[in-house]
Design a protein around this motif. Structure first.
Motif, PDB file in Angstrom:
ATOM      1  N   GLN A  28       0.860  -1.186   0.000  1.00  0.00           N
ATOM      2  CA  GLN A  28       0.000   0.000   0.000  1.00  0.00           C
ATOM      3  C   GLN A  28       0.894   1.233   0.000  1.00  0.00           C
ATOM      4  O   GLN A  28       1.766   1.378   0.863  1.00  0.00           O
ATOM      5  N   ALA A  29       0.693   2.097  -0.980  1.00  0.00           N
ATOM      6  CA  ALA A  29       1.589   3.237  -1.170  1.00  0.00           C
ATOM      7  C   ALA A  29       0.789   4.514  -1.386  1.00  0.00           C
ATOM      8  O   ALA A  29      -0.405   4.488  -1.664  1.00  0.00           O
ATOM      9  N   GLY A  30       1.497   5.647  -1.246  1.00  0.00           N
ATOM     10  CA  GLY A  30       0.866   6.936  -1.495  1.00  0.00           C
ATOM     11  C   GLY A  30       0.533   7.718  -0.247  1.00  0.00           C
ATOM     12  O   GLY A  30      -0.278   8.640  -0.279  1.00  0.00           O
ATOM     13  N   PHE A  31       1.167   7.388   0.882  1.00  0.00           N
ATOM     14  CA  PHE A  31       0.828   8.024   2.154  1.00  0.00           C
ATOM     15  C   PHE A  31       1.456   9.398   2.318  1.00  0.00           C
ATOM     16  O   PHE A  31       0.984  10.205   3.100  1.00  0.00           O
ATOM     17  N   GLY A  32       2.563   9.649   1.645  1.00  0.00           N
ATOM     18  CA  GLY A  32       3.256  10.908   1.862  1.00  0.00           C
ATOM     19  C   GLY A  32       4.569  10.662   2.568  1.00  0.00           C
ATOM     20  O   GLY A  32       4.960   9.527   2.828  1.00  0.00           O
ATOM     21  N   GLU A  33       5.243  11.735   2.889  1.00  0.00           N
ATOM     22  CA  GLU A  33       6.562  11.649   3.495  1.00  0.00           C
ATOM     23  C   GLU A  33       6.568  12.348   4.847  1.00  0.00           C
ATOM     24  O   GLU A  33       5.687  13.115   5.178  1.00  0.00           O
ATOM     25  N   GLY A  34       7.617  12.059   5.624  1.00  0.00           N
ATOM     26  CA  GLY A  34       7.794  12.737   6.901  1.00  0.00           C
ATOM     27  C   GLY A  34       7.548  11.833   8.078  1.00  0.00           C
ATOM     28  O   GLY A  34       6.982  10.746   7.971  1.00  0.00           O
ATOM     29  N   GLU A  35       7.984  12.268   9.260  1.00  0.00           N
ATOM     30  CA  GLU A  35       7.909  11.443  10.457  1.00  0.00           C
ATOM     31  C   GLU A  35       6.477  11.147  10.872  1.00  0.00           C
ATOM     32  O   GLU A  35       6.166  10.061  11.349  1.00  0.00           O
ATOM     33  N   ASP A  36       5.566  12.106  10.704  1.00  0.00           N
ATOM     34  CA  ASP A  36       4.175  11.856  11.069  1.00  0.00           C
ATOM     35  C   ASP A  36       3.600  10.715  10.256  1.00  0.00           C
ATOM     36  O   ASP A  36       2.874   9.870  10.761  1.00  0.00           O
ATOM     37  N   TRP A  37       3.912  10.686   8.949  1.00  0.00           N
ATOM     38  CA  TRP A  37       3.404   9.608   8.113  1.00  0.00           C
ATOM     39  C   TRP A  37       4.072   8.293   8.444  1.00  0.00           C
ATOM     40  O   TRP A  37       3.488   7.218   8.300  1.00  0.00           O
ATOM     41  N   GLY A  38       5.334   8.344   8.904  1.00  0.00           N
ATOM     42  CA  GLY A  38       5.982   7.123   9.352  1.00  0.00           C
ATOM     43  C   GLY A  38       5.233   6.503  10.511  1.00  0.00           C
ATOM     44  O   GLY A  38       5.013   5.285  10.559  1.00  0.00           O
TER      45      GLY A  38
END
Length: 231
Positions: free
Chosen positions: A103-113
């Motif tokens: 599943q892809a397309g979540f975005g970048e950055g620590e919050d999305w991690g």
């Protein structure tokens, strides 16, 4: 770390054709997911749509279908706040079927991690219903059972769930919780991970006052607040 993608490989003890059916047949989808399937057109340009309890309508827009080997679809906002791309591959093995979900397309950055940690746990708990159903024929929803929410995103550390973000006006904000705090206890139960947080919100409804204990630096703080909506 690639914060934009989640991937899980697992095995089911059924033939590959049966595994494919579980992801594309209305009756099977209703057995391990939530709600009532309203439409199943498993062809490129088609879609699988259902009315999901408490989540409105969920839609998989089919991008690629190669039965029983590969299914690619876009999942619209609903359970997750953004559209994502999902690829499911099915591989026959001596003992059944090996499946890989990406599943892809979540975005970048620590919050999305941190969000991806929740996505991964969500897949694990939802797939438990799939495996139970295919092994035994038992239909029992153990994932879509949230009565309330805490209004915070957490990431599991060895020390416990650390808070990454807090929603304005929700339980966590009312209890004074801030990013960086580590949750130690909710109600009368100690907390060691995100599954403990989920258990409490599955047990108690909106409006229930709960005591929370959390660590901030070298301090241990205690507060009480009412549980809020699970969104």
């Amino acid at each position: 770390m690639n914060y934009g993608k989640y991937e899980k490989t697992f095995s089911l003890s059924v033939p590959v054709e049966r595994a494919w059916q579980a992801f594309t047949d209305a009756k099977d989808l209703e057995a391990w997911l939530t709600g009532t399937v309203e439409e199943t057109d498993v062809r490129p340009g088609g879609r699988i749509a259902w009315a999901a309890d408490d989540y409105g309508q969920l839609v998989w827009d089919i991008v690629e279908a190669d039965p029983p080997n590969k299914l690619v679809y876009k999942e619209g906002p609903g359970i997750l706040p953004v559209e994502t791309d999902v690829t499911v591959t099915f591989e026959e093995t001596d003992s059944g079927t090996r499946i890989t979900v990406t599943q892809a397309g979540f975005g970048e950055g620590e919050d999305w991690g941190s969000h991806l940690d929740s996505v991964g746990l969500g897949w694990v708990q939802t797939l438990a219903a799939l495996d139970l159903y295919l092994r035994t024929g038992v239909r029992y929803d153990r994932f879509f059972t949230f009565q309330s929410g805490l209004g915070m995103m957490t990431e599991d550390w060895l020390a416990g769930p650390v808070v990454v973000s807090v929603d304005d006006g929700a339980f966590a904000a009312k209890a004074g919780i801030q990013p960086g705090d580590i949750i130690l206890k909710l109600g009368s139960a100690p907390v060691f991970g995100r599954t403990d947080l989920w258990l409490l919100t599955r047990e108690h409804p909106v409006g229930k006052e709960i005591e929370v204990v959390y660590a901030r630096g070298s301090e241990v703080l205690t507060a009480r607040a009412a549980l809020t909506d699970p969104t």
